[in-house]
Design an enzyme around this catalytic site. Structure first.
Site, mmCIF file in Angstrom:
data_model
loop_
_atom_site.group_PDB
_atom_site.id
_atom_site.type_symbol
_atom_site.label_atom_id
_atom_site.label_comp_id
_atom_site.label_asym_id
_atom_site.label_seq_id
_atom_site.Cartn_x
_atom_site.Cartn_y
_atom_site.Cartn_z
ATOM 1 C CG ASP A 420 -2.010 -0.986 1.191
ATOM 2 O OD1 ASP A 420 -1.993 -1.841 0.284
ATOM 3 O OD2 ASP A 420 -2.890 -0.920 2.069
ATOM 4 C CG ASP A 421 0.037 3.796 2.269
ATOM 5 O OD1 ASP A 421 -1.114 3.551 1.834
ATOM 6 O OD2 ASP A 421 0.325 3.856 3.472
ATOM 7 C CG HIS A 470 -4.522 2.731 -0.682
ATOM 8 N ND1 HIS A 470 -5.435 2.102 0.132
ATOM 9 C CD2 HIS A 470 -3.513 3.134 0.152
ATOM 10 C CE1 HIS A 470 -4.993 2.128 1.398
ATOM 11 N NE2 HIS A 470 -3.836 2.763 1.434
ATOM 12 C CG HIS A 474 -3.599 7.178 2.912
ATOM 13 N ND1 HIS A 474 -3.813 7.044 4.265
ATOM 14 C CD2 HIS A 474 -3.277 5.933 2.487
ATOM 15 C CE1 HIS A 474 -3.611 5.791 4.641
ATOM 16 N NE2 HIS A 474 -3.299 5.090 3.567
ATOM 17 C CE1 TYR A 511 -4.493 6.138 8.037
ATOM 18 C CE2 TYR A 511 -6.431 7.067 6.940
ATOM 19 C CZ TYR A 511 -5.125 7.202 7.381
ATOM 20 O OH TYR A 511 -4.453 8.371 7.183
ATOM 21 C CG HIS A 569 2.240 0.048 4.385
ATOM 22 N ND1 HIS A 569 1.986 -0.888 5.356
ATOM 23 C CD2 HIS A 569 1.090 0.738 4.213
ATOM 24 C CE1 HIS A 569 0.738 -0.758 5.775
ATOM 25 N NE2 HIS A 569 0.164 0.221 5.102
HETATM 26 ZN ZN ZN Z 1 -2.709 3.080 3.098
#
Ligand code: ZN
Length: 615
Positions: A420-421, A470, A474, A511, A569
């Site tokens: 993620d991210d 995603h 965020h 999250y 991540h």
């Molecule tokens: Zn995230």
């Protein structure tokens, strides 16, 4: 080393140029209208060069491009109008015929020559041949016999009963049939004294006269508005009165455009000029005819099929239907067709001998044999079929793929590793390791990170990984309005599409935070909500040993189970190191890495938009 076979490299190369588009202009104006795909497609089309395509297909593209630009800047345009302009432009781009596809056998015809397209078009369509196998002699003088022979060839060389019409056209010359055919139809006349002068050069006004008579023979329109004047050409007075009507016609239909404001009517025409004029003649009078209104076609769907919102690479709708006959609204030459279904109009791949593979799949040497390389989504030709096994043609020769549900033979316990991210400055190092191990994973990316690392995002897609939504920035979506959620998802989706050419089909809310509104908006986008079953808490520890503790117990027992979705991540160096350790450990323990879509499609028999999945 195994690697993903890429057939879409050219497309991705084209998409590379889109990375310069600023995300800040995406979705300008009315934010409820999604203009970004149209804007991206326009930017792509504007990079094409008209010299590289045939006249007629280029003109179609130009018209569609102008329409698309008008729609894009029209603040009052509806989503349906934007979508229609997008579809028309995409179709026009698909139909472009590259001049290069004709091949260029001529050493004296180059891409930068003004006659490049016309000369190769004329040669490829057997209108004019070269003077030798490797020369076209574009600036060579055009003989009267050649002019007539070309028209005769276009008409399919109908049988001719010879008559001694001209003293200098005997029965046994290469041009004899053509000249007699044209003379009998009134397309050509002699030069006086019962002579045709076949080897003589032809003037531009002679050529216009012959072509206008030929056009009349073809029932093309030979009328010209009386208001059309040649007065804008400096040398219009040099046009002989017997040729003036033909020259006006040729100018009106843009067969002759003049050069430097002059018509040069008594100058001799070159072979390149003739090729150019012929191509324009065919473009104007053959391609502009209105096609007949298409009638609804029908197509029998033999078994369940997957439908698509748009042709090619677009977000699939995993809908299945019983075998049935469907109405085909439109059918494209590349095999795609739009059909009516109970859920609305959808695209499917209609050719029975081909199939669109919508996810990355493995190739097998033989059913139940050893597994080899992977292919990314593409249209494949089917050579043979045994239940859910299909033999297809690939660059590596005939290979088998498995299109059924359930685990593929030879596969281990299937799991999905997710990151993620990102993408971030660490992602390339991870991609190198994944490539070396032929391990596909799923990246849930942030739109703002894709904008910051466009080439990494492209590499993710090119190397067979899944790239999913995603959000753009965020935020906690569960604290936002439906409109705010839509805005986040739209911006992320659009930047992914602009940079990679793919629409994401999954959502992981930041999250993991979600509520009924998030699920409802996700359903609008066709996204299932993907959470996880294993949280490595890599963001918290930033410690390789601590992260590895989530994969393996101190006594050596592997903590991962078949079907797990593992959360990491790709924005920390420690995560990359731990992920590589974990992958090697899991591969050694017989696990098989698949993308989230592959994992869920197998475990759940498909994925439902709006639904939450943990494993
Ligand atoms: Zn995230």
């Amino acid at each position: 080393m195994k690697k993903t076979i890429r057939f879409g490299t050219l497309f991705l190369a084209i998409m590379l140029i889109l990375q310069t588009i600023s995300p800040s202009i995406v979705g300008a104006a009315d934010s409820s209208i999604d203009r970004a795909p149209l804007q991206a497609l326009i930017a792509q089309a504007e990079r094409f060069d008209g010299r590289d395509y045939t006249n007629a297909t280029w003109r179609t593209l130009t018209l569609a491009l102008n329409d698309a630009k008008a729609v894009l800047t029209n603040q009052g345009a509806t989503q349906a109008e934007v979508d229609r302009a997008y579809g028309a432009l995409q179709t026009a781009a698909t139909m472009l015929v590259p001049i290069a596809s004709f091949g260029n056998p001529f050493a004296d015809v180059g891409r930068n020559d003004w006659f490049y397209g016309a000369a190769l078009y004329a040669n490829a369509n057997a209108l004019m041949q070269g003077t030798t196998a490797t020369t076209f002699q574009p600036l060579g003088t055009l003989s009267r016999a050649t002019v007539v022979t070309v028209l005769y060839r276009i008409e399919g060389e109908p049988p001719v009963v010879f008559e001694a019409i001209f003293d200098d056209v005997p029965a046994d010359q290469w041009y004899s049939d053509a000249v007699i055919w044209a003379a009998k139809l009134g397309i050509v006349t002699g030069v006086g004294d019962d002579r045709f002068h076949p080897s003589g050069p032809i003037t531009r006004e002679d050529l216009a006269t012959i072509l206008r008579r030929y056009a009349a023979f073809k029932n093309y329109d030979v009328t010209v508005p009386s208001s059309l004047s040649l007065g804008s050409f400096a040398d219009y007075a040099q046009v002989n009165s017997w040729a003036s009507e033909a020259v006006r016609w040729a100018v009106y239909y843009e067969l002759i455009r003049g050069s430097g404001g002059r018509l040069n009517p008594r100058g001799t025409a070159t072979r390149a000029e003739y090729a150019t004029i012929l191509q324009r003649l065919i473009d104007n009078f053959e391609f502009d005819r209105q096609p007949a209104t298409p009638q609804p076609e029908q197509h029998y769907i033999a078994w369940q099929f997957i439908t698509y919102l748009e042709p090619n690479f677009m977000a699939p709708k995993q809908e299945s239907y019983p075998a049935q006959t469907v109405n085909v609204l439109q059918r494209r030459e590349d095999g795609w067709g739009q059909i009516t279904t109970a859920s609305g109009d959808r695209w499917v791949y209609l050719r029975a001998d081909m199939r669109y593979i919508e996810s990355t799949v493995y190739l097998y040497d033989h059913p139940n044999g050893s597994r080899g390389d992977r292919i990314e989504p593409q249209v494949v030709t089917i050579l043979a079929q045994e239940s859910a096994w299909y033999q297809i043609s690939t660059w590596l020769g005939p290979k088998w793929i498995y299109l059924g549900l359930g685990p593929q033979p030879g596969g281990g316990s299937r799991i999905a590793l997710t990151f993620d991210d990102g993408p971030s400055g660490y992602t390339s190092q991870l991609l190198d390791a994944l490539y070396a191990r032929n391990v596909p994973v799923t990246f849930f990316v942030l739109g703002q990170q894709v904008a910051a690392y466009p080439s990494v995002a492209q590499r993710i897609v090119q190397e067979g990984h899944e790239l999913a939504n995603h959000s753009y920035r965020h935020p906690d979506l569960s604290r936002m309005s439906a409109a705010g959620i839509r805005d986040e998802l739209t911006h992320c989706r659009n930047i992914i599409y602009q940079i990679t050419g793919r629409y994401p089909t999954l959502l992981r809310p930041p999250y993991g935070s979600h509520n009924a509104t998030v699920q409802s908006v996700a359903r609008e986008f066709g996204y299932p909500l993907i959470l996880w079953s294993v949280d490595t808490r890599d963001w918290e520890s930033r410690n390789v040993n601590a992260i590895m503790g989530h994969f393996v117990a101190p006594n050596g027992t592997v903590r991962i189970r078949e079907g797990d979705i593992i959360l990491m991540h790709d924005i920390y160096g420690t995560t990359i190191d731990a992920a590589i350790n974990a992958i090697d450990l899991l591969l050694a323990n017989g696990f098989e890495f698949v993308t989230v879509t592959e994992l869920l499609a197998e475990r759940h028999g498909g994925i439902t938009p709006g639904k939450v999945y943990n494993r």
